[in-house]
Design a protein around this motif. Structure first.
Motif, PDB file in Angstrom:
ATOM      1  N   THR A   1       0.826  -1.210   0.000  1.00 42.69           N
ATOM      2  CA  THR A   1       0.000   0.000   0.000  1.00 42.69           C
ATOM      3  C   THR A   1       0.856   1.254   0.000  1.00 42.69           C
ATOM      4  O   THR A   1       0.587   2.220  -0.742  1.00 42.69           O
ATOM      5  N   LEU A   2       1.902   1.267   0.811  1.00 40.68           N
ATOM      6  CA  LEU A   2       2.769   2.442   0.875  1.00 40.68           C
ATOM      7  C   LEU A   2       3.514   2.650  -0.434  1.00 40.68           C
ATOM      8  O   LEU A   2       3.723   3.793  -0.863  1.00 40.68           O
ATOM      9  N   GLN A   3       3.914   1.578  -1.089  1.00 42.92           N
ATOM     10  CA  GLN A   3       4.591   1.715  -2.374  1.00 42.92           C
ATOM     11  C   GLN A   3       3.642   2.272  -3.438  1.00 42.92           C
ATOM     12  O   GLN A   3       4.053   3.058  -4.304  1.00 42.92           O
ATOM     13  N   ALA A   4       2.370   1.870  -3.373  1.00 40.85           N
ATOM     14  CA  ALA A   4       1.393   2.423  -4.307  1.00 40.85           C
ATOM     15  C   ALA A   4       1.169   3.909  -4.048  1.00 40.85           C
ATOM     16  O   ALA A   4       1.077   4.707  -4.982  1.00 40.85           O
ATOM     17  N   LEU A   5       1.090   4.302  -2.787  1.00 45.77           N
ATOM     18  CA  LEU A   5       0.919   5.717  -2.453  1.00 45.77           C
ATOM     19  C   LEU A   5       2.142   6.530  -2.863  1.00 45.77           C
ATOM     20  O   LEU A   5       2.018   7.702  -3.235  1.00 45.77           O
ATOM     21  N   ARG A   6       3.319   5.914  -2.799  1.00 51.75           N
ATOM     22  CA  ARG A   6       4.554   6.630  -3.171  1.00 51.75           C
ATOM     23  C   ARG A   6       4.547   7.032  -4.640  1.00 51.75           C
ATOM     24  O   ARG A   6       5.183   8.022  -5.026  1.00 51.75           O
ATOM     25  N   ALA A   7       3.835   6.273  -5.475  1.00 55.47           N
ATOM     26  CA  ALA A   7       3.812   6.562  -6.905  1.00 55.47           C
ATOM     27  C   ALA A   7       2.880   7.715  -7.266  1.00 55.47           C
ATOM     28  O   ALA A   7       2.888   8.174  -8.410  1.00 55.47           O
ATOM     29  N   ILE A   8       2.100   8.204  -6.312  1.00 50.56           N
ATOM     30  CA  ILE A   8       1.171   9.303  -6.597  1.00 50.56           C
ATOM     31  C   ILE A   8       1.959  10.608  -6.698  1.00 50.56           C
ATOM     32  O   ILE A   8       2.736  10.934  -5.795  1.00 50.56           O
ATOM     33  N   PRO A   9       1.787  11.384  -7.763  1.00 51.23           N
ATOM     34  CA  PRO A   9       2.493  12.661  -7.877  1.00 51.23           C
ATOM     35  C   PRO A   9       2.107  13.613  -6.747  1.00 51.23           C
ATOM     36  O   PRO A   9       0.962  13.586  -6.262  1.00 51.23           O
ATOM     37  N   SER A  10       3.050  14.442  -6.356  1.00 49.89           N
ATOM     38  CA  SER A  10       2.803  15.343  -5.231  1.00 49.89           C
ATOM     39  C   SER A  10       1.645  16.290  -5.495  1.00 49.89           C
ATOM     40  O   SER A  10       0.842  16.575  -4.600  1.00 49.89           O
ATOM     41  N   ILE A  11       1.535  16.769  -6.722  1.00 44.95           N
ATOM     42  CA  ILE A  11       0.497  17.743  -7.029  1.00 44.95           C
ATOM     43  C   ILE A  11      -0.895  17.138  -6.911  1.00 44.95           C
ATOM     44  O   ILE A  11      -1.892  17.850  -6.737  1.00 44.95           O
ATOM     45  N   ALA A  12      -0.994  15.786  -7.015  1.00 44.61           N
ATOM     46  CA  ALA A  12      -2.295  15.125  -6.917  1.00 44.61           C
ATOM     47  C   ALA A  12      -2.857  15.194  -5.502  1.00 44.61           C
ATOM     48  O   ALA A  12      -4.079  15.081  -5.314  1.00 44.61           O
ATOM     49  N   TRP A  13      -1.993  15.354  -4.501  1.00 46.20           N
ATOM     50  CA  TRP A  13      -2.457  15.454  -3.128  1.00 46.20           C
ATOM     51  C   TRP A  13      -3.046  16.830  -2.807  1.00 46.20           C
ATOM     52  O   TRP A  13      -3.785  16.963  -1.825  1.00 46.20           O
ATOM     53  N   VAL A  14      -2.687  17.834  -3.590  1.00 47.04           N
ATOM     54  CA  VAL A  14      -3.043  19.211  -3.240  1.00 47.04           C
ATOM     55  C   VAL A  14      -4.548  19.411  -3.080  1.00 47.04           C
ATOM     56  O   VAL A  14      -5.004  19.902  -2.033  1.00 47.04           O
ATOM     57  N   PRO A  15      -5.397  19.065  -4.072  1.00 46.11           N
ATOM     58  CA  PRO A  15      -6.831  19.319  -3.880  1.00 46.11           C
ATOM     59  C   PRO A  15      -7.432  18.530  -2.727  1.00 46.11           C
ATOM     60  O   PRO A  15      -8.335  19.017  -2.039  1.00 46.11           O
ATOM     61  N   LEU A  16      -6.920  17.311  -2.497  1.00 51.89           N
ATOM     62  CA  LEU A  16      -7.452  16.499  -1.405  1.00 51.89           C
ATOM     63  C   LEU A  16      -7.099  17.098  -0.050  1.00 51.89           C
ATOM     64  O   LEU A  16      -7.952  17.178   0.855  1.00 51.89           O
ATOM     65  N   PHE A  17      -5.852  17.547   0.100  1.00 51.90           N
ATOM     66  CA  PHE A  17      -5.444  18.142   1.376  1.00 51.90           C
ATOM     67  C   PHE A  17      -6.162  19.468   1.626  1.00 51.90           C
ATOM     68  O   PHE A  17      -6.479  19.803   2.776  1.00 51.90           O
ATOM     69  N   ILE A  18      -6.397  20.227   0.569  1.00 49.40           N
ATOM     70  CA  ILE A  18      -7.162  21.469   0.732  1.00 49.40           C
ATOM     71  C   ILE A  18      -8.581  21.162   1.189  1.00 49.40           C
ATOM     72  O   ILE A  18      -9.139  21.845   2.065  1.00 49.40           O
ATOM     73  N   LEU A  19      -9.176  20.125   0.607  1.00 46.39           N
ATOM     74  CA  LEU A  19     -10.539  19.735   0.983  1.00 46.39           C
ATOM     75  C   LEU A  19     -10.588  19.245   2.422  1.00 46.39           C
ATOM     76  O   LEU A  19     -11.521  19.560   3.171  1.00 46.39           O
ATOM     77  N   TRP A  20      -9.580  18.471   2.834  1.00 43.79           N
ATOM     78  CA  TRP A  20      -9.571  17.916   4.179  1.00 43.79           C
ATOM     79  C   TRP A  20      -9.148  18.929   5.236  1.00 43.79           C
ATOM     80  O   TRP A  20      -9.757  19.023   6.298  1.00 43.79           O
ATOM     81  N   LEU A  21      -8.071  19.656   4.954  1.00 42.93           N
ATOM     82  CA  LEU A  21      -7.399  20.458   5.984  1.00 42.93           C
ATOM     83  C   LEU A  21      -7.516  21.963   5.777  1.00 42.93           C
ATOM     84  O   LEU A  21      -7.017  22.733   6.602  1.00 42.93           O
ATOM     85  N   GLY A  22      -8.134  22.369   4.680  1.00 42.49           N
ATOM     86  CA  GLY A  22      -8.225  23.800   4.415  1.00 42.49           C
ATOM     87  C   GLY A  22      -7.014  24.302   3.659  1.00 42.49           C
ATOM     88  O   GLY A  22      -6.089  23.545   3.335  1.00 42.49           O
ATOM     89  N   ILE A  23      -7.004  25.601   3.406  1.00 46.12           N
ATOM     90  CA  ILE A  23      -5.961  26.181   2.565  1.00 46.12           C
ATOM     91  C   ILE A  23      -4.804  26.758   3.377  1.00 46.12           C
ATOM     92  O   ILE A  23      -3.861  27.300   2.821  1.00 46.12           O
ATOM     93  N   PHE A  24      -4.875  26.629   4.702  1.00 48.84           N
ATOM     94  CA  PHE A  24      -3.874  27.269   5.542  1.00 48.84           C
ATOM     95  C   PHE A  24      -2.699  26.319   5.827  1.00 48.84           C
ATOM     96  O   PHE A  24      -2.441  25.407   5.051  1.00 48.84           O
ATOM     97  N   GLU A  25      -2.021  26.496   6.953  1.00 47.25           N
ATOM     98  CA  GLU A  25      -0.733  25.843   7.177  1.00 47.25           C
ATOM     99  C   GLU A  25      -0.829  24.323   7.281  1.00 47.25           C
ATOM    100  O   GLU A  25       0.090  23.614   6.890  1.00 47.25           O
ATOM    101  N   ALA A  26      -1.923  23.802   7.820  1.00 45.04           N
ATOM    102  CA  ALA A  26      -2.009  22.352   8.041  1.00 45.04           C
ATOM    103  C   ALA A  26      -1.855  21.571   6.743  1.00 45.04           C
ATOM    104  O   ALA A  26      -1.134  20.564   6.691  1.00 45.04           O
ATOM    105  N   SER A  27      -2.517  22.021   5.685  1.00 43.01           N
ATOM    106  CA  SER A  27      -2.423  21.308   4.411  1.00 43.01           C
ATOM    107  C   SER A  27      -1.024  21.416   3.814  1.00 43.01           C
ATOM    108  O   SER A  27      -0.508  20.454   3.220  1.00 43.01           O
TER     109      SER A  27
END
Length: 279
Positions: free
Chosen positions: A118-144
């Motif tokens: 599972t961790l190896q599969a997550l490692r293959a995800i591009p960094s930019i792909a996490w951006v909208p998900l983290f904004i949705l989960w954590l907001g646009i401030f420092e936590a994300s």
């Protein structure tokens, strides 16, 4: 030969390596500046002699003037401090999680079979792909932003620790068992020294990715940080500001890498490594 002449000869032998030690300490780090200095001087001369107008890639003199202007207004310090704080927080979280999970999966084959795919599969995800998900989960401030940096740091540290634990020589462990070392002594005297060199490399790799991920993090609506300077320079058509921000990233990244190397060097003095010596 008299005792006095023997004493003088001994003093000569002892003091002979001093120039070499001085070169090793000061000359080799300075040598690393040779390539960037030559490139900077070459580009400056190319612009001054009219071989390029220097509009899209400003010469070093213009970049230096931009640095001074940003420093006088306090913007450079403010943006650099914001970026360093984010990298420090994300690096700490990523290192903690990567070290713990890497040690567990490296030590336990059952845990490795359970978690590593599972961790190896997550490692293959591009960094930019996490951006909208983290904004949705954590907001646009420092936590994300900090979470995104921590994700970038986590994977090289995790892989480095897991690989180092798996690669510990079985014979070394058997020697520890032969000396009847308990669990704590086995970890402190056998496993930690064996894992530490690879761990330091993993920390340096994770730190490098942390500086890369902070750029993507600061594209997420940041109002301060070196990434903000990049976006601001792009929007206002200021290539000198963009290059100045890139240079600041490079300098701060190298300084933090030096800090890791310097902090861990006393822990690695026991290594018997082949070193390339020069006359």
């Amino acid at each position: 030969m008299s005792v006095g002449s023997m004493s003088i000869a001994a003093d000569d032998i002892e003091t002979a390596p001093a120039p070499r030690a001085s070169w090793t300490r000061y000359g080799k780090p300075v040598l690393g500046l040779f390539v960037p200095v030559v490139l900077a001087v070459g580009w400056e001369l190319a612009v001054r002699f009219g071989l390029s107008n220097g509009r899209l890639v400003p010469p070093p003199s213009v970049i230096y003037a931009t640095f001074m202007e940003l420093a006088k207004t306090g913007e450079l310090q403010r943006h650099a401090a914001a970026t360093m704080a984010r990298v420090a927080a994300g690096f700490g979280l990523g290192v903690a999680a990567g070290t713990v999970l890497g040690a567990i999966t490296g030590y336990s084959s059952l845990t490795r079979r359970l978690l590593d795919p599972t961790l190896q599969a997550l490692r293959a995800i591009p960094s930019i792909a996490w951006v909208p998900l983290f904004i949705l989960w954590l907001g646009i401030f420092e936590a994300s932003k900090i979470t995104l940096i921590a994700v970038g740091v986590f994977f090289p540290v995790y892989l480095g620790v897991m690989g180092a634990v798996i690669s510990v020589d079985r014979k070394v462990v058997e020697v520890g068992r032969a000396f009847r070392l308990n669990g704590f002594q086995m970890v402190r005297r056998i496993l930690l020294p064996a894992v530490l060199p690879s761990y330091v490399v993993a920390l340096r790799s994770g730190l490098g990715l942390g500086w890369m991920f902070v750029v993507a993090a600061e594209f997420m609506g940041a109002s301060e940080g070196l990434g903000f300077l990049l976006v601001d320079g792009q929007q206002l058509g200021k290539p000198a500001q963009i290059v100045a921000a890139i240079v600041a990233f490079a300098v701060l990244g190298k300084i933090t890498d030096w800090l890791i190397v310097g902090a861990t060097a006393p822990l690695l003095r026991w290594e018997d490594r082949a070193r390339h010596t020069e006359a």
